[in-house]
Design a protein around this motif. Sequence first.
Motif, PDB file in Angstrom:
ATOM      1  N   GLN A  54       0.782  -1.257  -0.078  1.00 23.76           N
ATOM      2  CA  GLN A  54       0.003   0.048  -0.038  1.00 23.76           C
ATOM      3  C   GLN A  54       0.726   1.189   0.195  1.00 23.76           C
ATOM      4  O   GLN A  54       0.446   2.207  -0.326  1.00 23.76           O
ATOM      5  N   MET A  55       1.983   1.204   0.500  1.00 23.85           N
ATOM      6  CA  MET A  55       2.854   2.343   0.852  1.00 23.85           C
ATOM      7  C   MET A  55       3.650   2.780  -0.797  1.00 23.85           C
ATOM      8  O   MET A  55       3.866   3.933  -0.710  1.00 23.85           O
ATOM      9  N   PHE A  56       3.968   1.661  -1.419  1.00 22.92           N
ATOM     10  CA  PHE A  56       4.806   1.939  -2.742  1.00 22.92           C
ATOM     11  C   PHE A  56       3.821   1.817  -3.990  1.00 22.92           C
ATOM     12  O   PHE A  56       2.919   0.910  -4.034  1.00 22.92           O
ATOM     13  N   SER A  57       4.197   2.366  -5.084  1.00 21.79           N
ATOM     14  CA  SER A  57       3.361   2.055  -6.346  1.00 21.79           C
ATOM     15  C   SER A  57       3.805   0.851  -6.822  1.00 21.79           C
ATOM     16  O   SER A  57       2.905   0.514  -7.796  1.00 21.79           O
ATOM     17  N   GLU A  58       4.888   0.232  -6.631  1.00 22.82           N
ATOM     18  CA  GLU A  58       5.141  -0.829  -7.254  1.00 22.82           C
ATOM     19  C   GLU A  58       5.247  -1.942  -5.955  1.00 22.82           C
ATOM     20  O   GLU A  58       5.837  -1.918  -4.820  1.00 22.82           O
ATOM     21  N   LYS A  59       4.988  -3.156  -6.163  1.00 20.19           N
ATOM     22  CA  LYS A  59       4.860  -4.500  -5.267  1.00 20.19           C
ATOM     23  C   LYS A  59       6.203  -5.110  -5.065  1.00 20.19           C
ATOM     24  O   LYS A  59       6.381  -5.967  -4.399  1.00 20.19           O
ATOM     25  N   SER A  60       7.376  -4.464  -5.791  1.00 25.78           N
ATOM     26  CA  SER A  60       8.488  -5.119  -5.685  1.00 25.78           C
ATOM     27  C   SER A  60       9.263  -4.996  -4.415  1.00 25.78           C
ATOM     28  O   SER A  60       9.958  -6.061  -4.069  1.00 25.78           O
ATOM     29  N   GLY A  62       7.750  -5.168  -1.455  1.00 28.64           N
ATOM     30  CA  GLY A  62       7.198  -6.056  -0.498  1.00 28.64           C
ATOM     31  C   GLY A  62       7.668  -7.599  -0.893  1.00 28.64           C
ATOM     32  O   GLY A  62       7.679  -8.522  -0.042  1.00 28.64           O
ATOM     33  N   LYS A  63       7.688  -7.817  -2.244  1.00 29.55           N
ATOM     34  CA  LYS A  63       8.310  -9.149  -2.420  1.00 29.55           C
ATOM     35  C   LYS A  63       9.753  -9.305  -2.110  1.00 29.55           C
ATOM     36  O   LYS A  63      10.110 -10.418  -1.535  1.00 29.55           O
ATOM     37  N   ASP A  64      10.495  -8.348  -2.174  1.00 27.04           N
ATOM     38  CA  ASP A  64      11.669  -8.281  -1.683  1.00 27.04           C
ATOM     39  C   ASP A  64      12.046  -8.699  -0.306  1.00 27.04           C
ATOM     40  O   ASP A  64      12.866  -9.231   0.373  1.00 27.04           O
ATOM     41  N   PHE A  65      10.956  -8.140   0.528  1.00 32.18           N
ATOM     42  CA  PHE A  65      10.993  -8.266   1.932  1.00 32.18           C
ATOM     43  C   PHE A  65      10.803  -9.815   2.140  1.00 32.18           C
ATOM     44  O   PHE A  65      11.357 -10.242   3.160  1.00 32.18           O
ATOM     45  N   LEU A  66       9.657 -10.187   1.383  1.00 30.72           N
ATOM     46  CA  LEU A  66       9.443 -11.641   1.870  1.00 30.72           C
ATOM     47  C   LEU A  66      10.552 -12.454   1.533  1.00 30.72           C
ATOM     48  O   LEU A  66      11.139 -13.602   2.131  1.00 30.72           O
ATOM     49  N   ARG A  67      11.260 -12.359   0.498  1.00 36.67           N
ATOM     50  CA  ARG A  67      12.550 -13.019  -0.266  1.00 36.67           C
ATOM     51  C   ARG A  67      13.547 -12.833   0.911  1.00 36.67           C
ATOM     52  O   ARG A  67      14.070 -14.024   1.225  1.00 36.67           O
ATOM     53  N   GLU A  68      13.977 -11.786   1.519  1.00 43.89           N
ATOM     54  CA  GLU A  68      14.858 -11.455   2.244  1.00 43.89           C
ATOM     55  C   GLU A  68      14.710 -12.104   3.727  1.00 43.89           C
ATOM     56  O   GLU A  68      15.729 -12.634   4.222  1.00 43.89           O
ATOM     57  N   THR A  69      13.232 -12.213   4.109  1.00 48.24           N
ATOM     58  CA  THR A  69      13.139 -12.998   5.439  1.00 48.24           C
ATOM     59  C   THR A  69      12.630 -14.518   5.540  1.00 48.24           C
ATOM     60  O   THR A  69      11.829 -14.944   6.160  1.00 48.24           O
ATOM     61  N   ASN A  70      12.674 -14.919   4.228  1.00 47.23           N
ATOM     62  CA  ASN A  70      12.295 -16.372   3.996  1.00 47.23           C
ATOM     63  C   ASN A  70      12.971 -17.137   4.939  1.00 47.23           C
ATOM     64  O   ASN A  70      14.310 -17.217   5.131  1.00 47.23           O
ATOM     65  N   VAL A  71      12.469 -18.021   5.671  1.00 46.79           N
ATOM     66  CA  VAL A  71      13.035 -19.154   6.564  1.00 46.79           C
ATOM     67  C   VAL A  71      12.765 -20.717   6.149  1.00 46.79           C
ATOM     68  O   VAL A  71      11.593 -20.938   5.809  1.00 46.79           O
ATOM     69  N   PHE A  72      14.127 -21.258   5.729  1.00 42.25           N
ATOM     70  CA  PHE A  72      13.751 -22.825   5.410  1.00 42.25           C
ATOM     71  C   PHE A  72      13.749 -23.619   6.712  1.00 42.25           C
ATOM     72  O   PHE A  72      14.850 -23.851   7.423  1.00 42.25           O
TER      73      PHE A  72
END
Length: 280
Positions: A54-60, A62-72
Amino acid sequence: MSITNLNKSPKIAIQEINKKINDLEKVIKLYEQNKGNLSIFEDWKSDVRNTLDQMFSEKSIGKDFLRETNVFVNKFSETDTSNKVNNAFKKAMVFLENLKSNIESGIYLSEINGDSIDRTLAIIIIRRILLNFYVHIKAMYQNDVHGNGKIKKDDLDKIRIGNEYDVQRILYSLIKPIFPYTRLEVFDDVGYNSVRYDIILEEYGIVIEVKCTRPSMTERKITEELGADSFHYKADHLFLFVFDKEKIIKDPKVFERAFNRKKNDFGKELETIVIQEVTF
């Protein structure tokens, strides 16, 4: 490649990110107390992703945030999984802190935001738009059109203000080009229930509540509605804008004065504007 811009003011964006950082500190404690319940962290991440979208015009971002904080998750080693989660906590914190720094540096601001408007000037501009609302109606919809134009008077004559949502839409379209962070129909929690702000300029603490009178409405009824709105709404400066389509308010100037309040007395600046000049 598309350019990512802020959909909100830097001040509001940073406030929201700070809240997520504070929430993360609580999440870490809950994670430890609940013996490694990862769903607490995942729920927080999902909430952050929605906020960033919601904060940014592009969703990239948010996607980067999820990718950076992914837990295996390592099914064979709780210790390894715990280490990965703790590392994800740190990455999440670093990501949000870096994002704040980038926002403060202005890299997500479009060129239109280079012209600074302070709060005093913003209030003057909004007040002028509201006071001259009927001028826009007349110039846009009622004046004769140019003979070579593609917009025809017959088409404009079909447009009529029927209720407050129509007024709200026109007002929003006038304000948005000047204040790009303006938002429409925003819900807020005031403690025991939620309220809906018709138009809000968060960066300035300005809220505009829009009313349009209807045949079944009495002056007493609109007085009660405005009284409730003015009490519950959180704002530094609250405009109560009444498009008195049915001319039910007997003395607009007296009505306006009765609803005007100073911040020192009321906790917010309350300014009421009644328009009766045009029936549209």
